[in-house]
Write an enzyme that holds these catalytic residues in place. Sequence first.
Site, PDB file in Angstrom:
ATOM      1  N   HIS A  58       0.874  -1.180   0.000  1.00 52.87           N
ATOM      2  CA  HIS A  58       0.000   0.000   0.000  1.00 52.87           C
ATOM      3  C   HIS A  58       0.907   1.225   0.000  1.00 52.87           C
ATOM      4  O   HIS A  58       1.410   1.610   1.055  1.00 52.87           O
ATOM      5  CB  HIS A  58      -0.874   0.025   1.260  1.00 52.87           C
ATOM      6  CG  HIS A  58      -1.773  -1.171   1.432  1.00 52.87           C
ATOM      7  ND1 HIS A  58      -3.103  -1.161   1.078  1.00 52.87           N
ATOM      8  CD2 HIS A  58      -1.534  -2.409   1.935  1.00 52.87           C
ATOM      9  CE1 HIS A  58      -3.650  -2.349   1.361  1.00 52.87           C
ATOM     10  NE2 HIS A  58      -2.715  -3.130   1.884  1.00 52.87           N
ATOM     11  N   ARG A  60      -0.033   4.288  -0.968  1.00 57.54           N
ATOM     12  CA  ARG A  60      -0.807   5.482  -0.566  1.00 57.54           C
ATOM     13  C   ARG A  60      -0.810   6.627  -1.567  1.00 57.54           C
ATOM     14  O   ARG A  60      -1.203   7.745  -1.211  1.00 57.54           O
ATOM     15  CB  ARG A  60      -0.273   6.053   0.767  1.00 57.54           C
ATOM     16  CG  ARG A  60      -0.029   5.063   1.873  1.00 57.54           C
ATOM     17  CD  ARG A  60      -1.298   4.456   2.356  1.00 57.54           C
ATOM     18  NE  ARG A  60      -1.102   3.659   3.577  1.00 57.54           N
ATOM     19  CZ  ARG A  60      -1.898   2.673   3.919  1.00 57.54           C
ATOM     20  NH1 ARG A  60      -2.930   2.322   3.170  1.00 57.54           N
ATOM     21  NH2 ARG A  60      -1.683   2.013   5.030  1.00 57.54           N
ATOM     22  N   HIS A 220      -2.881 -12.472   3.300  1.00 55.36           N
ATOM     23  CA  HIS A 220      -2.442 -12.418   4.710  1.00 55.36           C
ATOM     24  C   HIS A 220      -3.207 -13.359   5.660  1.00 55.36           C
ATOM     25  O   HIS A 220      -3.864 -12.902   6.602  1.00 55.36           O
ATOM     26  CB  HIS A 220      -2.476 -10.990   5.238  1.00 55.36           C
ATOM     27  CG  HIS A 220      -3.660 -10.143   4.854  1.00 55.36           C
ATOM     28  ND1 HIS A 220      -4.953 -10.563   4.993  1.00 55.36           N
ATOM     29  CD2 HIS A 220      -3.715  -8.881   4.352  1.00 55.36           C
ATOM     30  CE1 HIS A 220      -5.765  -9.597   4.590  1.00 55.36           C
ATOM     31  NE2 HIS A 220      -5.033  -8.585   4.194  1.00 55.36           N
ATOM     32  N   ASP A 285       2.407  -6.933   2.728  1.00 52.90           N
ATOM     33  CA  ASP A 285       1.260  -6.097   3.115  1.00 52.90           C
ATOM     34  C   ASP A 285       1.769  -4.783   3.725  1.00 52.90           C
ATOM     35  O   ASP A 285       1.262  -4.304   4.742  1.00 52.90           O
ATOM     36  CB  ASP A 285       0.322  -6.827   4.093  1.00 52.90           C
ATOM     37  CG  ASP A 285      -1.003  -6.085   4.242  1.00 52.90           C
ATOM     38  OD1 ASP A 285      -1.251  -5.130   3.487  1.00 52.90           O
ATOM     39  OD2 ASP A 285      -1.793  -6.459   5.135  1.00 52.90           O
ATOM     40  N   HIS A 289       1.598   4.051   8.129  1.00 52.67           N
ATOM     41  CA  HIS A 289       0.771   5.107   8.722  1.00 52.67           C
ATOM     42  C   HIS A 289       1.710   6.041   9.479  1.00 52.67           C
ATOM     43  O   HIS A 289       2.784   5.626   9.914  1.00 52.67           O
ATOM     44  CB  HIS A 289      -0.267   4.514   9.675  1.00 52.67           C
ATOM     45  CG  HIS A 289      -1.294   3.670   8.982  1.00 52.67           C
ATOM     46  ND1 HIS A 289      -2.293   4.197   8.188  1.00 52.67           N
ATOM     47  CD2 HIS A 289      -1.465   2.324   8.929  1.00 52.67           C
ATOM     48  CE1 HIS A 289      -3.036   3.223   7.697  1.00 52.67           C
ATOM     49  NE2 HIS A 289      -2.560   2.073   8.122  1.00 52.67           N
TER      50      HIS A 289
HETATM   51  O1  DOR Z   1      -3.811  -3.561   8.529  1.00 55.95           O
HETATM   52  C1  DOR Z   1      -4.191  -3.291   7.407  1.00 55.95           C
HETATM   53  N1  DOR Z   1      -3.797  -2.169   6.793  1.00 55.95           N
HETATM   54  N2  DOR Z   1      -5.037  -4.109   6.802  1.00 55.95           N
HETATM   55  C2  DOR Z   1      -5.642  -3.762   5.650  1.00 55.95           C
HETATM   56  O2  DOR Z   1      -6.459  -4.509   5.192  1.00 55.95           O
HETATM   57  C3  DOR Z   1      -5.403  -2.464   5.013  1.00 55.95           C
HETATM   58  C4  DOR Z   1      -4.096  -1.948   5.426  1.00 55.95           C
HETATM   59  C5  DOR Z   1      -3.966  -0.481   5.103  1.00 55.95           C
HETATM   60  O3  DOR Z   1      -4.211  -0.097   3.943  1.00 55.95           O
HETATM   61  O4  DOR Z   1      -3.612   0.285   5.997  1.00 55.95           O
HETATM   62 ZN    ZN Z   2      -3.170  -5.027   2.571  1.00 57.25          ZN
END
Ligand code: DOR
Ligand code: ZN
Length: 421
Positions: A58, A60, A220, A285, A289
């Site tokens: 991801h 972003r 996952h 994954d 953040h």
């Molecule tokens: O922990 C997660 N973060 N699980 C997800 O399904 C999405 C991901 C995110 O995009 O932050």
């Molecule tokens: Zn994910």
Amino acid sequence: MSYDTIYSGRFYFQDEFRELEVAVSDGVISHIGKAITGAPVTKLEGAIIPAGTDIHVHFRDPGETDKEDFSTGSLSAVYGGTTTVYDMPNNLVPVSDYSVFQDKLSSVSSRSNCDFGLYSLYNGRNADLISPRSSGIKIFLGGSTNSTAVDQISDSDLKVLDSMNVPVVFHGEDAACLKANSIPEENSLMDHDRARPEQCEVTSAELISGMPLKKKIMAHISTPESLSKLNGRAMKEVTPHHILLNSEMDLGSWGKVNPPLRSRDTQRKLMDSYFRGSFDILSSDHAPHTEHDKEEFFQASAGIIGVETRIPLMLALVANKTIPLSLVHRTAIANPAAAMGIRKGIIQVGYLADFMAVKFSETRRVNQDRLHSKTPISPFNGFQAVFPHTVVMRGDIILENNEFVGGRNGRFVGNVTSSYP
Ligand code: DOR
Ligand code: ZN
């Protein structure tokens, strides 16, 4: 045949290391042998293995580039020996139709430091709007970051999705089960596990198993019980965090992720399943953040970074003889590329010349201050890892002596039916 360049060294070729020369023409391996001539020869030190493909990141971008952007995410990938990433569609504006897809592609395409694919999101209503250029389709059966759950998929939509001929990747946590188990406040990783219990994943696994799709992947997987429900009917993905971390560790909100980290007991069993070869694909994954997003446990966004540490953590387990390199090669390098239909992940004529060179004797600890993600805080800080010192992508050295020397020339890998390279 003329060659552009020749690499020489100890290559992981046909499941063993051999002193070889590998010739490259137009980014593709064109000849493998001994004493090849006809182009400049570059000697690579250490053990040379194919570079990795991470089918679940991801980045972003666009929308939340305070957390990551395509240039920092892809740089982080390269430092971790990964030269192809597949980016998830849960951007701030989810990628659920072809105009959003086209906008995302034009926005990121000149900024990627490694090759990349893009997923589209199926949201229950948009089967006919999904871009045919999508590298894959993502479906959230339970809600998570920037995504709402899809609880039903009509037969006609399943046909449309299947006809796109790309992998359909499921986030498998059953929405009704999550709702039934939600708790008013969560203060710890154990609470988070309680609020999104293993059973929700197992219920989803049963549903996924019955879906009539040719290429499906359950993302996952966090409990070994899901494996038996899938019964070989979907590819099985696991992450380094679900096999190496658990809810009993003192990680605070930096360990908060969906599906949650499980008990130590479940984690151990999952790790054993991975070590025994029960999983097809290991993905990061990678879900960054900001510190602000992670401030207070209950409100904290879920997600753990990992694109840079995914392969190095596993190579440290190879170095200390816990697992064989063949397991890492199959799950983190060859299978992810094969699942996406790209010719990477194997040192073989006709495959793209993407390699990494590592020294198994040079294990070092992950230092989050030296990771390249925009938000580098990692629950793997301090874990043993073997990072590549050199990375080659499509025949060009892009990491040399541990320094990035490439330059935003990653190519888009669309639907496998379109031409590549
Ligand atoms: O922990 C997660 N973060 N699980 C997800 O399904 C999405 C991901 C995110 O995009 O932050
Ligand atoms: Zn994910």
